[in-house]
Design an enzyme around this catalytic site. Structure first.
Site, PDB file in Angstrom:
ATOM      1  N   ARG A 121       0.990  -1.234  -0.057  1.00 36.85           N
ATOM      2  CA  ARG A 121      -0.021   0.066   0.119  1.00 36.85           C
ATOM      3  C   ARG A 121       0.885   1.322  -0.122  1.00 36.85           C
ATOM      4  NH1 ARG A 121      -2.983  -2.850   3.729  1.00 36.85           N
ATOM      5  NH2 ARG A 121      -4.700  -3.851   2.671  1.00 36.85           N
ATOM      6  N   LYS A 143       3.363  11.607 -11.245  1.00 35.04           N
ATOM      7  CA  LYS A 143       2.567  10.677 -12.230  1.00 35.04           C
ATOM      8  C   LYS A 143       3.272   9.527 -12.436  1.00 35.04           C
ATOM      9  CE  LYS A 143      -0.010  13.700 -15.147  1.00 35.04           C
ATOM     10  NZ  LYS A 143      -0.309  14.396 -16.780  1.00 35.04           N
ATOM     11  N   GLU A 185      11.073  18.625 -24.951  1.00 40.52           N
ATOM     12  CA  GLU A 185      10.297  19.251 -23.542  1.00 40.52           C
ATOM     13  C   GLU A 185      10.993  20.441 -23.049  1.00 40.52           C
ATOM     14  OE1 GLU A 185       7.779  17.652 -22.624  1.00 40.52           O
ATOM     15  OE2 GLU A 185       7.628  15.843 -23.200  1.00 40.52           O
ATOM     16  N   LYS A 227       8.554  22.825 -13.676  1.00 41.35           N
ATOM     17  CA  LYS A 227       7.683  21.951 -13.576  1.00 41.35           C
ATOM     18  C   LYS A 227       7.433  21.919 -11.992  1.00 41.35           C
ATOM     19  CE  LYS A 227       5.971  17.500 -14.476  1.00 41.35           C
ATOM     20  NZ  LYS A 227       6.110  16.385 -15.373  1.00 41.35           N
ATOM     21  N   GLU A 237      -3.804  18.011 -11.786  1.00 45.52           N
ATOM     22  CA  GLU A 237      -4.303  18.249 -13.218  1.00 45.52           C
ATOM     23  C   GLU A 237      -5.686  18.693 -13.331  1.00 45.52           C
ATOM     24  OE1 GLU A 237      -2.146  16.448 -16.074  1.00 45.52           O
ATOM     25  OE2 GLU A 237      -3.477  17.055 -17.718  1.00 45.52           O
ATOM     26  N   ARG A 241      -2.115  22.825 -14.537  1.00 44.77           N
ATOM     27  CA  ARG A 241      -0.876  21.839 -14.751  1.00 44.77           C
ATOM     28  C   ARG A 241      -1.101  21.471 -16.237  1.00 44.77           C
ATOM     29  NH1 ARG A 241       1.309  16.456 -11.479  1.00 44.77           N
ATOM     30  NH2 ARG A 241       2.790  15.853 -13.177  1.00 44.77           N
ATOM     31  N   ASN A 245       0.808  20.146 -21.163  1.00 47.58           N
ATOM     32  CA  ASN A 245       0.556  19.519 -22.142  1.00 47.58           C
ATOM     33  C   ASN A 245       0.553  20.203 -23.586  1.00 47.58           C
ATOM     34  OD1 ASN A 245      -0.144  17.059 -20.559  1.00 47.58           O
ATOM     35  ND2 ASN A 245      -1.993  17.847 -20.006  1.00 47.58           N
ATOM     36  N   HIS A 248       0.772  18.269 -26.918  1.00 48.95           N
ATOM     37  CA  HIS A 248       0.796  16.991 -26.836  1.00 48.95           C
ATOM     38  C   HIS A 248      -0.551  16.332 -27.290  1.00 48.95           C
ATOM     39  CE1 HIS A 248       4.163  17.622 -24.362  1.00 48.95           C
ATOM     40  NE2 HIS A 248       4.214  16.209 -23.897  1.00 48.95           N
ATOM     41  N   HIS A 252       0.537  13.259 -29.435  1.00 50.50           N
ATOM     42  CA  HIS A 252       0.088  11.813 -28.955  1.00 50.50           C
ATOM     43  C   HIS A 252      -0.473  11.330 -30.137  1.00 50.50           C
ATOM     44  CE1 HIS A 252      -0.183  12.863 -24.370  1.00 50.50           C
ATOM     45  NE2 HIS A 252       1.180  12.418 -24.575  1.00 50.50           N
ATOM     46  N   HIS A 265       8.826   9.978 -28.475  1.00 46.69           N
ATOM     47  CA  HIS A 265       7.592  10.830 -27.851  1.00 46.69           C
ATOM     48  C   HIS A 265       8.079  12.598 -27.893  1.00 46.69           C
ATOM     49  CE1 HIS A 265       4.678  12.863 -24.758  1.00 46.69           C
ATOM     50  NE2 HIS A 265       5.867  13.556 -24.483  1.00 46.69           N
TER      51      HIS A 265
HETATM   52  N1  LIG Z   1       5.316  10.423 -15.605  1.00 48.74           N
HETATM   53  C1  LIG Z   1       5.122  11.626 -16.235  1.00 48.74           C
HETATM   54  O1  LIG Z   1       5.128  12.811 -16.023  1.00 48.74           O
HETATM   55  C2  LIG Z   1       5.888  11.212 -17.614  1.00 48.74           C
HETATM   56  C3  LIG Z   1       5.937  12.510 -18.215  1.00 48.74           C
HETATM   57  C4  LIG Z   1       6.443  12.430 -19.801  1.00 48.74           C
HETATM   58  C5  LIG Z   1       6.845  10.931 -20.134  1.00 48.74           C
HETATM   59  N2  LIG Z   1       6.730   9.789 -19.352  1.00 48.74           N
HETATM   60  C6  LIG Z   1       6.839   8.452 -19.883  1.00 48.74           C
HETATM   61  O2  LIG Z   1       8.150   8.507 -19.809  1.00 48.74           O
HETATM   62  C7  LIG Z   1       8.426   7.321 -21.004  1.00 48.74           C
HETATM   63  C8  LIG Z   1       9.599   7.716 -21.875  1.00 48.74           C
HETATM   64  O3  LIG Z   1      10.732   8.082 -21.014  1.00 48.74           O
HETATM   65  P1  LIG Z   1      12.125   8.236 -21.951  1.00 48.74           P
HETATM   66  O4  LIG Z   1      12.046   8.805 -22.919  1.00 48.74           O
HETATM   67  O5  LIG Z   1      13.219   8.568 -20.799  1.00 48.74           O
HETATM   68  O6  LIG Z   1      12.452   6.739 -22.477  1.00 48.74           O
HETATM   69  P2  LIG Z   1      13.158   5.391 -21.907  1.00 48.74           P
HETATM   70  O7  LIG Z   1      13.115   5.262 -20.536  1.00 48.74           O
HETATM   71  O8  LIG Z   1      12.622   4.236 -22.884  1.00 48.74           O
HETATM   72  O9  LIG Z   1      14.575   5.356 -22.167  1.00 48.74           O
HETATM   73  C9  LIG Z   1      15.007   5.634 -23.445  1.00 48.74           C
HETATM   74  C10 LIG Z   1      16.107   4.699 -23.861  1.00 48.74           C
HETATM   75  O10 LIG Z   1      17.368   5.098 -23.251  1.00 48.74           O
HETATM   76  C11 LIG Z   1      18.110   4.187 -22.591  1.00 48.74           C
HETATM   77  N3  LIG Z   1      18.748   4.983 -21.667  1.00 48.74           N
HETATM   78  C12 LIG Z   1      18.228   5.588 -20.652  1.00 48.74           C
HETATM   79  N4  LIG Z   1      19.141   6.262 -19.859  1.00 48.74           N
HETATM   80  C13 LIG Z   1      20.371   6.033 -20.660  1.00 48.74           C
HETATM   81  C14 LIG Z   1      21.666   6.570 -20.455  1.00 48.74           C
HETATM   82  N5  LIG Z   1      21.915   7.651 -19.304  1.00 48.74           N
HETATM   83  N6  LIG Z   1      22.727   6.191 -21.332  1.00 48.74           N
HETATM   84  C15 LIG Z   1      22.317   5.146 -22.338  1.00 48.74           C
HETATM   85  N7  LIG Z   1      21.034   4.712 -22.526  1.00 48.74           N
HETATM   86  C16 LIG Z   1      19.894   5.151 -21.699  1.00 48.74           C
HETATM   87  C17 LIG Z   1      16.946   3.126 -22.059  1.00 48.74           C
HETATM   88  O11 LIG Z   1      17.388   1.958 -21.669  1.00 48.74           O
HETATM   89  C18 LIG Z   1      16.160   3.169 -23.293  1.00 48.74           C
HETATM   90  O12 LIG Z   1      16.469   2.377 -24.197  1.00 48.74           O
HETATM   91  C19 LIG Z   1       7.130   6.841 -21.626  1.00 48.74           C
HETATM   92  O13 LIG Z   1       6.584   5.739 -21.203  1.00 48.74           O
HETATM   93  C20 LIG Z   1       6.447   8.176 -21.043  1.00 48.74           C
HETATM   94  O14 LIG Z   1       4.825   7.518 -20.964  1.00 48.74           O
HETATM   95  C21 LIG Z   1       5.990  10.065 -18.073  1.00 48.74           C
HETATM   96 ZN   LIG Z   2       5.899  14.844 -23.191  1.00 50.50          ZN
END
Ligand SMILES: NC(=O)c1ccc[n+]([C@@H]2O[C@H](COP(=O)([O-])OP(=O)(O)OC[C@H]3O[C@@H](n4cnc5c(N)ncnc54)[C@H](O)[C@@H]3O)[C@@H](O)[C@H]2O)c1
Ligand SMILES: [Zn+2]
Length: 384
Positions: A121, A143, A185, A227, A237, A241, A245, A248, A252, A265
């Site tokens: 929990r 999030k 971003e 942020k 949100e 907030r 987006n 976005h 998306h 993305h």
């Molecule tokens: N929670 C939120 O507010 C929020 C906001 C935006 C995006 N997201 C989520 O984030 C995700 C995308 O995140 P991302 O773009 O970081 O992608 P990711 O986590 O898939 O990382 C991208 C790639 O880079 C590699 N990698 C990461 N760090 C590295 C490093 N320092 N050196 C070498 N390789 C590295 C990873 O293994 C992966 O292959 C999506 O699922 C999206 O929905 C969440």
């Molecule tokens: Zn984004």
């Protein structure tokens, strides 16, 4: 070291930003008065580079860490991975006072945060973001969640970390394409909140692309500040907030229609921001000069501003936009820019205006033809 405070009452926490922070992670965690046992969750790409240093730092500070490694990429954000991680947390006998360390990009952060929100929990968690996107966006704000076959991020929670430790040194090994995607971003923060930041990136983008430590530190810290301020005003949100987006809804939809994995993305939301900037010109009078600066900056940092859509894909793009979470009662709400540095949310835009803006951005583009494919599951809707 730079520090940014996220002010959310008893859920407040610090974001710490510096090169080499991983080596001090144990000491930073020790200040949080957490139990001795913890689990580091990471993916294979990040794990092979940084897990050992994180493990040693925690162990030296007196913690008993265990390591859980998942596959890299979006498919790891699934209930199947959640189940397997729960089993491993139980094997490692994590307790209510134990904590999870999310070491990786947004995928690992969202997954590990969801595990922390639900295991026993709720146990504490610490974010150690290693992509630019994760450092400026996904690790901050609470999030967390995973995907369903029916859509992205459909299961999740608002659950704040106890600390975000951005080790700028980890960005050195980030693939170039991922780094540029994170810049989408960064530029977004300039457009929605900070004209000075936008101008700084216009002037210094070559340094940023070279990942110069001072420049990176300043930019990551400013984005986190923005942020933190926005989330501090509206944690879940309900209102302001929504400005995060910007670009976005269309981004998306582009991700969904072009097949998940074709665009990162950040690439999709670069195009989305250009389209919505055009909409902003017609609806709220974004000056032509600002529109041009926005398009030019995305191009200069090597991000796409147009997308090739095959015949018949335009209606699918509209259908995908209507599936977006920002849609209420069938109306698509847009965040529109009055000028660089100032946006307004909750604008209803007539379909004809969207069509007109898309006409400029959805003709043939070399980029979409050459963008490499990433393997991700096809998912019909997105929720972020
Ligand atoms: N929670 C939120 O507010 C929020 C906001 C935006 C995006 N997201 C989520 O984030 C995700 C995308 O995140 P991302 O773009 O970081 O992608 P990711 O986590 O898939 O990382 C991208 C790639 O880079 C590699 N990698 C990461 N760090 C590295 C490093 N320092 N050196 C070498 N390789 C590295 C990873 O293994 C992966 O292959 C999506 O699922 C999206 O929905 C969440
Ligand atoms: Zn984004």
């Amino acid at each position: 070291m730079r520090a940014v405070h996220v002010s959310l009452g008893n859920r407040s926490y610090d974001i710490k930003i510096a090169p080499g922070l991983i080596d001090r992670l144990g000491r930073e965690c020790a200040r949080l008065k957490l139990g001795p046992r913890c689990a580091i969750i990471t993916d294979t790409n990040v794990g092979k580079r940084y897990a050992k240093a994180v493990f040693n730092s925690l162990a030296t500070a007196g913690f008993s860490p265990s390591l859980i490694i998942v596959q890299p990429g979006e498919p790891a954000k699934s209930l199947k991975t959640v189940q397997s991680c729960y089993d491993q947390l139980a094997v490692h006998r994590l307790e209510r006072k134990s904590f999870i360390v999310a070491l990786g990009g947004g995928v690992v952060g969202d997954l590990a945060g969801f595990l922390a929100a639900t295991y026993l929990r709720g146990i504490a968690f610490v974010q150690v973001p290693t992509t630019l996107l994760a450092q400026v966006d996904s690790s901050v704000g609470g999030k967390v969640g995973v995907n369903l076959n029916a859509g992205k991020n459909l299961v999740g929670a608002f659950y704040q970390p106890r600390l975000v430790a951005c080790d700028l040194g980890t960005l050195k090994t980030l693939p170039d394409r991922e780094f540029r995607a994170g810049l989408a971003e960064v530029i977004k923060y300039g457009i929605i909140y900070d004209a000075k930041l936008f101008r700084q990136i216009e002037g210094d983008f070559p340094k940023l692309l070279k990942r110069e430590p001072k420049m990176l530190a300043a930019v990551v810290a400013r984005c986190c500040e923005i942020k933190a301020e926005v989330v501090g005003k509206d944690e879940t949100e309900g209102g302001p907030r929504a400005i995060l987006n910007f670009g976005h809804t269309i981004g998306h939809a582009i991700e969904a229609v072009s097949g998940y994995g074709r665009f990162l993305h950040g690439e999709a939301i670069a195009i989305g921001q250009v389209v919505v900037a055009r909409i902003s010109s017609s609806v709220v009078g974004l000056p032509e000069r600002d529109l041009e600066r926005i398009i030019r900056l995305f191009r200069r940092v090597g991000l796409p501003t147009t997308v090739r859509l095959r015949a018949g894909q335009r209606p699918k793009l509209f259908a995908a936009m209507r599936l977006d979470k920002k849609v209420k009662g069938g109306e698509i709400n847009f965040v529109l820019a009055k000028k660089i540095g100032r946006v307004e949310y909750g604008h209803k835009v007539p379909a004809a205006v969207i069509e007109e803006a898309l006409n400029h951005s959805t003709f043939a583009s070399n980029y979409s033809a050459t963008a490499p494919k990433r393997s991700e599951g096809g998912q019909p809707s997105t929720l972020n």
